[in-house]
Write a protein that holds these residues in place. Structure first.
Motif, short mmCIF file in Angstrom:
data_model
loop_
_atom_site.label_atom_id
_atom_site.label_comp_id
_atom_site.label_asym_id
_atom_site.label_seq_id
_atom_site.Cartn_x
_atom_site.Cartn_y
_atom_site.Cartn_z
N ALA A 187 13.76 76.29 17.53
CA ALA A 187 15.48 75.14 18.58
C ALA A 187 14.95 74.92 19.20
O ALA A 187 15.84 74.18 19.88
CB ALA A 187 15.75 76.64 17.99
N VAL A 188 14.49 75.74 20.26
CA VAL A 188 14.37 75.24 22.36
C VAL A 188 13.90 74.01 22.04
O VAL A 188 14.19 72.69 22.46
CB VAL A 188 13.71 75.80 22.66
N CYS A 189 13.07 73.43 20.55
CA CYS A 189 12.49 72.14 20.85
C CYS A 189 13.59 71.10 19.92
O CYS A 189 13.35 70.22 20.73
CB CYS A 189 11.35 71.78 19.83
N ASP A 190 14.31 71.16 18.49
CA ASP A 190 14.97 70.62 18.49
C ASP A 190 16.41 70.59 18.65
O ASP A 190 17.30 70.00 17.99
CB ASP A 190 14.71 70.80 16.75
N GLY A 191 16.93 71.57 18.91
CA GLY A 191 18.42 72.25 19.26
C GLY A 191 18.92 71.33 19.76
O GLY A 191 20.32 70.82 19.36
N ALA A 192 18.54 70.03 20.53
CA ALA A 192 19.24 69.62 21.22
C ALA A 192 20.11 68.08 20.24
O ALA A 192 20.87 67.92 20.24
CB ALA A 192 18.74 68.97 22.62
N PHE A 193 19.12 68.28 19.11
CA PHE A 193 19.73 67.13 18.54
C PHE A 193 20.82 67.24 17.31
O PHE A 193 21.62 66.03 16.38
CB PHE A 193 18.53 67.57 16.61
N TYR A 194 20.62 68.73 17.06
CA TYR A 194 21.97 69.12 16.65
C TYR A 194 23.47 69.47 17.00
O TYR A 194 24.03 69.73 16.84
CB TYR A 194 22.06 70.47 15.54
N GLY B 201 26.52 68.67 17.72
CA GLY B 201 28.36 68.92 17.77
C GLY B 201 28.06 69.17 15.52
O GLY B 201 28.61 68.58 15.00
N LYS B 202 27.09 69.42 15.67
CA LYS B 202 26.36 69.11 13.73
C LYS B 202 26.53 70.88 13.31
O LYS B 202 26.39 72.04 14.50
CB LYS B 202 25.00 68.69 13.64
N GLU B 203 26.30 71.08 11.49
CA GLU B 203 26.28 72.80 12.01
C GLU B 203 25.34 72.67 11.41
O GLU B 203 24.63 71.58 11.02
CB GLU B 203 27.32 72.47 10.24
N SER C 289 14.13 87.01 16.52
CA SER C 289 14.10 85.24 16.44
C SER C 289 15.41 84.94 15.65
O SER C 289 15.21 83.95 16.63
CB SER C 289 12.25 84.81 15.86
N ALA C 290 15.61 85.48 15.62
CA ALA C 290 16.83 84.52 14.57
C ALA C 290 18.36 84.55 15.21
O ALA C 290 19.17 83.96 15.24
CB ALA C 290 16.64 84.92 12.85
N LEU C 291 17.88 85.59 15.34
CA LEU C 291 19.45 86.09 16.64
C LEU C 291 19.79 85.17 17.68
O LEU C 291 20.63 84.98 18.02
CB LEU C 291 19.42 87.32 17.18
N GLU C 292 18.63 84.72 18.51
CA GLU C 292 18.55 84.93 19.70
C GLU C 292 18.05 82.98 20.12
O GLU C 292 18.79 82.94 20.23
CB GLU C 292 16.81 85.38 20.83
N GLU C 293 17.93 82.80 18.35
CA GLU C 293 17.78 81.30 18.56
C GLU C 293 19.39 80.40 17.90
O GLU C 293 19.35 79.26 18.58
CB GLU C 293 16.70 81.52 17.71
N SER C 294 19.70 81.53 17.28
CA SER C 294 21.51 81.19 17.02
C SER C 294 21.73 81.29 18.11
O SER C 294 22.64 80.16 18.30
CB SER C 294 21.62 82.18 15.80
N LEU C 295 22.18 82.16 18.50
CA LEU C 295 22.77 81.92 20.23
C LEU C 295 22.16 80.59 21.41
O LEU C 295 23.47 80.01 21.18
CB LEU C 295 22.32 83.38 20.90
N PHE D 261 24.69 73.73 21.53
CA PHE D 261 24.61 72.56 21.00
C PHE D 261 25.72 71.76 19.67
O PHE D 261 26.62 71.45 19.33
CB PHE D 261 23.56 71.79 20.41
N ALA D 262 25.28 72.76 18.53
CA ALA D 262 25.85 72.60 17.69
C ALA D 262 27.70 73.45 17.20
O ALA D 262 27.81 74.36 18.55
CB ALA D 262 25.35 73.45 16.01
N LYS D 263 28.51 72.73 16.77
CA LYS D 263 29.61 73.67 16.10
C LYS D 263 30.02 73.91 15.44
O LYS D 263 30.53 75.06 15.63
CB LYS D 263 30.98 72.05 15.96
N LYS D 264 28.94 74.75 15.12
CA LYS D 264 28.85 75.68 14.40
C LYS D 264 27.27 76.78 14.06
O LYS D 264 26.67 75.60 13.53
CB LYS D 264 29.66 75.80 12.41
N VAL D 265 27.00 77.84 13.98
CA VAL D 265 25.58 78.22 13.41
C VAL D 265 25.66 78.95 12.35
O VAL D 265 26.61 80.11 12.43
CB VAL D 265 25.27 78.91 14.80
#
Ligand code: NDP
Length: 306
Positions: free
Chosen positions: A134-141, A143-145, A154-160, A165-169
């Motif tokens: 997520a740290v590497c690629d999160g910014a590509f998303y 306004g996206k879902e 890992s899942a919880l922290e990276e979701s936060l 960036f994302a409008k919905k996770v």
């Protein structure tokens, strides 16, 4: 190469970097091997909240600080993977680029690599909407879902992290409870951008025009299939130890983790292991650094006595 090192450290994550600091400060001749960026998983982690004395430190900053510490001590780092360890009274490290390094002792600190979902559509869409960082690629998303698979820390922290960036996770878990720490769970539950789908497993990555358009989920209870549209998928479903290169040494248990005693000794004299790669109850940065310090100190005594 003719030079004989005291210690070869394989892996420059928190365990390996700490081992290098302790070994060098003990006056040993150290070589450290890393096949990627120094810092291990730290560089893939946005923020670390449980590193004592420095809450909210960024993973990349902490990695750079730890690596900078080894550089200040003039630890020799070789940026190559290790293909094989040849055991003997003096040990040999064979690198991926074909070099051989002689050493008295070895500390294995190669950590783990992220598990894949192993479902149709995953492999061919890595980099096209399926990401393990997520740290590497999160910014590509922006306004996206996006969908995060898994319910561990890992899942919880990276979701936060992705909510920036994302409008919905949407987090998909296969049981109805999370595995991650209660405090992070609560932050996730309270977050307005995060939705949770329980008791579903991913069965197929859906794509069109070479990019991800959704994920097919199956209900654990009813077996019913549902297509969830999304732009990105981040699987955080645990990890596998990076120990393929030592499989012939018989130092691993069946699942690949290395067995050590409380001195970080494997069953082979002069070979130690530290960090996420060992059998242990708690995989954290603090426990990895602790393992690294113990391994280096025990290796120091071994070298002096042998
Ligand atoms: P974990 O093993 O803790 O969690 C894996 C998650 O993925 C679980 O929810 C698991 O479900 C789920 N899962 C596993 N396989 C599948 C599958 N095939 N399909 C769907 N879901 C699946 O892994 P993590 O990477 O989160 O953490 C690894 C270690 O690192 C842990 O010890 C963790 O505590 C630590 N860590 C600590 C952090 C911190 O303290 N800051 C940050 C990140 C990691 P189920 O629960 O049902 O098995």
């Amino acid at each position: 190469m003719d030079k004989l090192y005291d210690i070869a450290i394989i892996g420059a994550g928190p365990a390996g970097l700490t081992a290098a600091i302790y070994a060098k400060r003990a006056g040993l001749d150290v070589v450290m091997f890393e096949n990627s960026a120094p810092g291990g998983k730290l560089v893939k982690t946005f923020e670390i909240d449980n590193w004592p004395g420095n809450p909210h430190v960024s993973g990349v900053d902490l990695a750079l600080q730890m690596f900078g510490h080894t550089e200040e001590l003039q630890v020799q780092t070789e940026f190559t993977g290790v293909r094989e360890i040849l055991d003997g009274h003096l040990k040999k490290i064979v690198t991926e680029d074909g070099r051989i390094f002689k050493t008295r002792a070895i500390i294995i600190a190669t950590g783990t690599i992220e598990n894949q979902m192993n479902i149709p559509g995953e492999e061919q869409n890595i980099g096209r909407g399926v990401s393990f960082c997520a740290v590497c690629d999160g910014a590509f998303y922006k306004g996206k879902e996006v969908v995060v698979i898994g319910g561990g820390n890992s899942a919880l922290e990276e979701s936060l992290y992705l909510t920036q960036f994302a409008k919905k996770v949407t987090i998909v878990i296969r049981r109805d409870v999370f595995r991650g720490d209660a405090s992070v769970q609560q932050t996730v539950f309270d977050h307005p951008k995060i939705e949770i789908i329980r008791k579903h497993i991913p069965v197929e990555v859906l794509s069109a025009d070479k990019k991800v358009i959704g994920i097919r989920l199956q209900s654990v209870d009813t077996k019913e299939l549902t297509d969830l549209p999304c732009d990105g998928i981040f699987p955080y479903i645990g990890a596998t130890p990076s120990t393929g290169f030592v499989k012939d040494l018989n130092i691993c248990q069946e699942d690949g983790y290395i067995r050590v005693n409380d001195k970080m000794e494997t069953c082979i004299k002069g070979i130690y292991a530290a960090g996420d790669v060992i059998v242990k109850p708690l995989r954290q940065i603090v426990t990895a650094t602790s393992d690294g310090a113990v391994a280096a100190q025990m290796a120091f005594h071994y070298i002096k006595e042998s």
